[in-house]
Design an enzyme around this catalytic site. Structure first.
Site, PDB file in Angstrom:
ATOM      1  N   ASN A 145      -8.357   8.997   4.162  1.00 57.44           N
ATOM      2  CA  ASN A 145      -8.151   9.013   2.713  1.00 57.44           C
ATOM      3  C   ASN A 145      -9.223   8.219   1.958  1.00 57.44           C
ATOM      4  O   ASN A 145      -9.831   8.729   1.025  1.00 57.44           O
ATOM      5  CB  ASN A 145      -6.778   8.430   2.373  1.00 57.44           C
ATOM      6  N   GLY A 147       2.377   4.766   1.224  1.00 61.26           N
ATOM      7  CA  GLY A 147       2.620   5.350   2.530  1.00 61.26           C
ATOM      8  C   GLY A 147       3.958   4.949   3.108  1.00 61.26           C
ATOM      9  O   GLY A 147       4.644   4.055   2.614  1.00 61.26           O
ATOM     10  N   GLY A 151       0.835  -1.192   0.000  1.00 61.24           N
ATOM     11  CA  GLY A 151       0.000   0.000   0.000  1.00 61.24           C
ATOM     12  C   GLY A 151       0.869   1.241   0.000  1.00 61.24           C
ATOM     13  O   GLY A 151       2.052   1.199   0.322  1.00 61.24           O
ATOM     14  N   GLU A 177      -0.366  -1.647  -6.817  1.00 60.57           N
ATOM     15  CA  GLU A 177      -1.011  -0.465  -7.382  1.00 60.57           C
ATOM     16  C   GLU A 177       0.030   0.584  -7.734  1.00 60.57           C
ATOM     17  O   GLU A 177       0.125   1.069  -8.838  1.00 60.57           O
ATOM     18  CB  GLU A 177      -1.894   0.210  -6.325  1.00 60.57           C
ATOM     19  N   GLY A 195      -7.150   0.544  -2.600  1.00 58.51           N
ATOM     20  CA  GLY A 195      -7.080  -0.827  -3.097  1.00 58.51           C
ATOM     21  C   GLY A 195      -6.893  -1.855  -2.003  1.00 58.51           C
ATOM     22  O   GLY A 195      -6.782  -3.044  -2.293  1.00 58.51           O
TER      23      GLY A 195
END
Lengths: 493, 493
Positions: A377, A264, A262, A287, A381
């Site tokens: 946020n 971040g 993810g 992603e 995904g």
């Protein structure tokens, strides 16, 4: 312009951003390129916000995911954004969403275009897509993200293309645009490995749909991730130890399985941790490709990465773009429908690493709502991957605000991922392997391994007292959210 | 026996249920056939429970889904069941689970064999599979369910087969056994329509793995669904009106899209409602084929049904089995991994109809935990379908216990399906179409359309006050579960 707009007839459609923005009218649904600050249309939305000062209008704004260049902030401050789909990460927009001023439809990122294609949500009136170039046939070559751009352009009656001269032509060939066939005649999506190329290197649309072309010259916004720190390093170490034990048990080999991370700071740090690990020939099916992807390639650890966007820090971006040709054969960018597709995620057997805001003693994860109410946020995904992954891992630091907040709570204040979809939880305190465990067993492992030592006794006390009430998933409903309410009242859980 | 055990050498392995049960030892993981009261092994588990009276033992029991013939009750009363995976619906076992005496691992039904195959949960030591017959090559022909039987038999080193003479040989050819290839070389699952046959009509195992054969003669337990009533009729009517409006909008035609219906009274009643509707040439791609499937076929409304089991009332079972040959070409039973596979559910564009225990004003659904703690049955396949469906529908009556309980609550006490996975909610009061709505918009539609009139004002009051605190998903955490705690204290929410 001959290499950027290869169809000579289309060169007549070059116009100013203001002229292009004038095609967007009040009440329209606008589908814009952009995914995690990469590859977004920039000039037209800025012109639209400017125009709204004297000619107010409201639109539904759909994108791939979050936008850079403060676009969401600027559009919301200009009161242009009435509805926003399917993800965002802008503080200004966040404020408006939480105030109920903007209606935000927070979706699994693989699903938006599925709902558009079946006309279950309002149709896109106009698409605004950033491109490297337009081919002879009208094909749009995206820049640093594909996101939902292909379906927006294919489904919209009108398309505005922003040709960004700062995005080098070497990006051509990076993308693999595949759109599933319509039901009931839908065939399998033929991705069988991270490397599979199954589509076209451009978005195929009839050139007559291109209603305007705007020339821009601006770099992507830099990513906002922070460097690794002691806690993120500890999280990475716990995870690497776990992977080693999985290799020892014969369930993985040293090439692991395709990785998803993810966006971040924490997930990026975990990926970074793999540089100093025994694992090699790693691949990603993710992603967003962040700095860590390219660092792993530079370290000779990663051989291929599939994503939907490339989002880098300023320094890494300069390095990567300077020698993009060296990376290109190891990369593919896909529509987010394909990068996140349940079919492909399940088939490939992905190791999914996503970030939790908080999780509870039974392994339910909140990734979106601070105090159960305030959107951060969006789910992004994380659900696409966590549900269908071979291994679904969530990471977070065990405490926040100097220890006033425990990320491990009796009951999460909002559920994005149920215990069924969570295999492994990791904090700097340790790792909980929840596979094959019932809720009461999960609670013990999570409290012992993941909670911060300062909060373990309180969590154990809650759990023990909850067990006296019984149940498959013991809770004391009068108290289960009291940690959150106490935090609001006293500043400490 | 020549038509039931076609491999002559295997006939030597016929033994008593007691002899077969003696192969099951303390601590073993036992994989048994059985899915929603259909096709379960019966004699061996009963013999095992009997033996445990003098020779105590504990096992992990895996099945497809729930068992009939009170087997789960008998095994738990004999203290045989230590762990249970992945679903159950027995009151006796439920009590033991909620008391913390049996560890229940509640899973998405498509995922259990995926975890077994990758050795992420303990391996099956022995499989016990009900069959119509065994082929020359050792192939096992299942009876009224496939469930997880194929993977259990393939993965276990030893297999006990119960040949049930009450199950007619005409069932041969009903089943389609397909097992995905191992990663990283996994290919697409080639199901492209409800009718697709992609595998073998039997479970292929080497005959030498068959360690014992037990002959039984007992019908499946009858299903326990109740007949439609005024409320379930109203739910069906709302849904049919909705489908009509979808046809008017051009999003569906009168053949609808492949249907899935969860087990139980309400979903069955909804399917029944389609008999008197303008829809025709319907198909199912579901888990359990209930009375309504055959009633729809008898009414000329349904042309094909794919499932993992057939679970009928006593009367319907007699009718169907008496002329099974007439139905056979319109049916296929698949492993639950395939009937529920995210890849196939998403590809086919399924209309999924599942039952909620309660849902909240934002559309989050609890399908498993009474008062957030007490397990009812398990998530079953509802998540497999709801997440990946073209239309994800949840149905329930708006009140329970004579109106003391509202099924629409401020916040669900347990989340099985997040708002992202819920498109349509239906109660007898009405239908809420949540597609494309933000949480604040969802709340208004859900309260207005789905809540019982007696509870609307209280829900609106909660929602309005929650909005004063702000947030994307407004809540008052001090109160959000107070409806549940008040119910426990006062007998009324």
């Amino acid at each position: 312009m001959t290499d950027r707009i290869r169809n000579a007839a289309l060169r007549d459609r070059i116009m100013s951003a203001e002229q292009a923005a004038a095609m967007i009218r009040d009440g329209m649904v606008v589908g814009m390129s952009g995914f995690t600050r990469a590859g977004e249309a920039m000039a037209v939305p800025l012109a639209l916000a400017e125009r709204a000062k004297t000619d107010p209008l409201k639109i539904t704004l759909m994108t791939g995911a979050s936008l850079g260049h403060d676009l969401d902030k600027i559009l919301v401050e200009a009161h242009v954004t009435a509805r926003r789909i399917p993800f965002q990460s802008d503080p200004g927009l966040r404020r408006a969403i939480n105030a109920g001023e903007v209606m935000f439809i927070d979706q699994h990122l693989s699903e938006t275009v599925e709902q558009l294609r079946t006309r279950q949500i309002p149709a896109v009136d106009i698409a605004v897509i950033e491109a490297v170039a337009i081919t002879e046939e009208g094909g749009i070559i995206p820049t640093t993200s594909v996101g939902n751009s292909a379906s927006f352009a294919i489904l919209a009656p009108k398309v505005i293309v922003e040709i960004n001269l700062r995005q080098p032509l070497v990006l051509e060939g990076l993308h693999d645009v595949f759109i599933p066939t319509y039901r009931p005649n839908r065939m399998p999506i033929p991705v069988v490995s991270c490397e599979s190329r199954i589509g076209l290197p451009y978005i195929p649309i009839p050139p007559e749909k291109i209603a305007g072309i705007v020339i821009t010259e601006k770099a992507d916004s830099a990513s906002t991730i922070l460097p690794p720190d002691a806690e993120t390093k500890a999280i990475a170490d716990h995870l690497i130890d776990f992977f080693k034990s999985e290799v020892s048990a014969g369930r993985l080999d040293n090439r692991l399985s395709p990785l998803q991370a993810g966006i971040g700071t924490i997930a990026n740090a975990v990926m970074h941790g793999l540089i100093d690990s025994p694992f090699h020939d790693l691949k990603m099916y993710s992603e967003v490709l962040q700095d860590s992807t390219f660092d792993l390639m530079d370290a000779g650890k990663m051989t291929f990465a599939s994503g939907s966007s490339i989002t880098l820090s300023a320094q890494k971006s300069a390095e990567v773009m300077a020698r993009f040709g060296d990376y290109k054969s190891k990369l593919v960018l896909r529509p987010q429908e394909i990068s996140n597709h349940p079919e492909v995620v399940r088939r490939l057997g992905i190791i999914a690493i996503n970030t939790a805001l908080e999780f509870d003693i039974y392994g339910n994860v909140n990734s979106t709502h601070v105090m159960g109410t305030q959107m951060m946020n969006g789910i992004g995904g994380s659900g696409d991957f966590a549900r269908n992954a071979y291994l679904s891992i969530f990471v977070t630091k065990s405490i926040a605000k100097g220890g006033a907040i425990s990320s491990v709570v009796p009951m999460v204040s909002h559920v994005d991922h149920t215990e069924h979809d969570v295999d492994i939880l990791v904090t700097e305190a340790g790792l909980a392997d929840l596979r094959g465990l019932a809720p009461r067993e999960r609670a013990k492992v999570i409290i012992a391994n993941c909670a911060h030592p300062d909060w373990r006794a309180s969590l154990t006390d809650y759990y023990d007292r909850a067990c006296s009430f019984g149940g498959h998933t013991p809770h004391i409903l009068e108290e289960s959210l009291s940690w959150h309410t106490r935090l609001r009242k006293t500043g400490r859980m």
